[in-house]
Design an enzyme around this catalytic site. Sequence first.
Site, PDB file in Angstrom:
ATOM      1  N   GLY A  11       1.699  -3.472  -7.790  1.00  0.00           N
ATOM      2  CA  GLY A  11       3.069  -3.156  -7.418  1.00  0.00           C
ATOM      3  C   GLY A  11       3.986  -4.357  -7.559  1.00  0.00           C
ATOM      4  N   GLY A  15      10.947  -5.310  -5.547  1.00  0.00           N
ATOM      5  CA  GLY A  15      10.781  -5.527  -4.122  1.00  0.00           C
ATOM      6  C   GLY A  15       9.961  -6.764  -3.781  1.00  0.00           C
ATOM      7  N   ILE A  16       9.159  -6.631  -2.732  1.00  0.00           N
ATOM      8  CA  ILE A  16       8.349  -7.753  -2.254  1.00  0.00           C
ATOM      9  C   ILE A  16       7.354  -8.199  -3.316  1.00  0.00           C
ATOM     10  CG2 ILE A  16       6.601  -8.419  -0.553  1.00  0.00           C
ATOM     11  CD1 ILE A  16       7.990  -6.635   1.454  1.00  0.00           C
ATOM     12  N   GLY A  17       6.774  -7.257  -4.041  1.00  0.00           N
ATOM     13  CA  GLY A  17       5.786  -7.614  -5.053  1.00  0.00           C
ATOM     14  C   GLY A  17       6.359  -8.521  -6.115  1.00  0.00           C
ATOM     15  N   TYR A 167       2.346   9.192   5.285  1.00  0.00           N
ATOM     16  CA  TYR A 167       2.515   7.755   5.064  1.00  0.00           C
ATOM     17  C   TYR A 167       1.738   6.958   6.106  1.00  0.00           C
ATOM     18  CZ  TYR A 167       4.752   3.210   4.468  1.00  0.00           C
ATOM     19  OH  TYR A 167       4.975   1.869   4.263  1.00  0.00           O
TER      20      TYR A 167
END
Length: 276
Positions: A11, A15-17, A167
């Site tokens: 991922g 974003g964070i990745g 989730y």
Amino acid sequence: MPENRVIMLTGSTDGIGFETVRRLATPGATVVVHARNDEEGAAAYQRLVNSGVDSRRLQPAIADFADLRQVADLAAAVADTYPQLDVLVNNAGIGGTNHRTVTKDGHEQTFQVNYLAPYLLTRLLVNTLAASPVGRVVNVSSSLHRGGRINWTDPSWKRRYNRGAAYAQSKLALTMFTAALTELEPKIHEAISVHPGIIATGMLPHYSYRGRPVSEGAEVLARLADPDAKVLNGCFYDGRLPARAASAAVEPEAVGKLWRVSERLTLLDQRRTDRA
């Protein structure tokens, strides 16, 4: 960081990745940059290079986690390319859809992408991780795992599907997998899980209307994924600090049961045979 460290981060396209890759792709390290498809991978690669990352530090890798065959092929490609893998960061994840979606493998999409796919990838890369003196797995979980439960009789939510419950189940399962790796997989040297914080990414609606900058979540993840960083094996981290995971996440009987169920749902033994 010593020379020739290999870190794989799933991922990695946004974003964070994406921001974590920028921090990890330093001299002496190779970062396997995972994307769902070729187009997203090429775009992320170009953005990383344009931001100043040395292209020699990056190794693109492609697999759609909604297809477990692609996950198995990804594991085989990484194992064939690298004699050892120092750190595997299972970061790829989705928030789920309002209406239940089923993958081609027959699983509810959130459960497969957030849990079954990283489970399979990790199990197929065990020997490659074991070859490293670090051999660390970092599972990107969520504080919402504390509100989850494993729907043992219907993990794919054929009845009474709820996006939030699906989730939370997926993140609870991933946190339980961390405990399972420390208890049931002796080849893995270190396994931890982490809630990187309430961060302003596409996952934010699951938490709040406001989140902290992506850079703060990436800083947490990059520190835990640094092969030189000391971590507490089996621990759940809330940001930078060790924290208490849900009791269900470390209950030995449930952890063992999920391990066995996951082997069956991912066809692990068959995929190992196909690889051999």
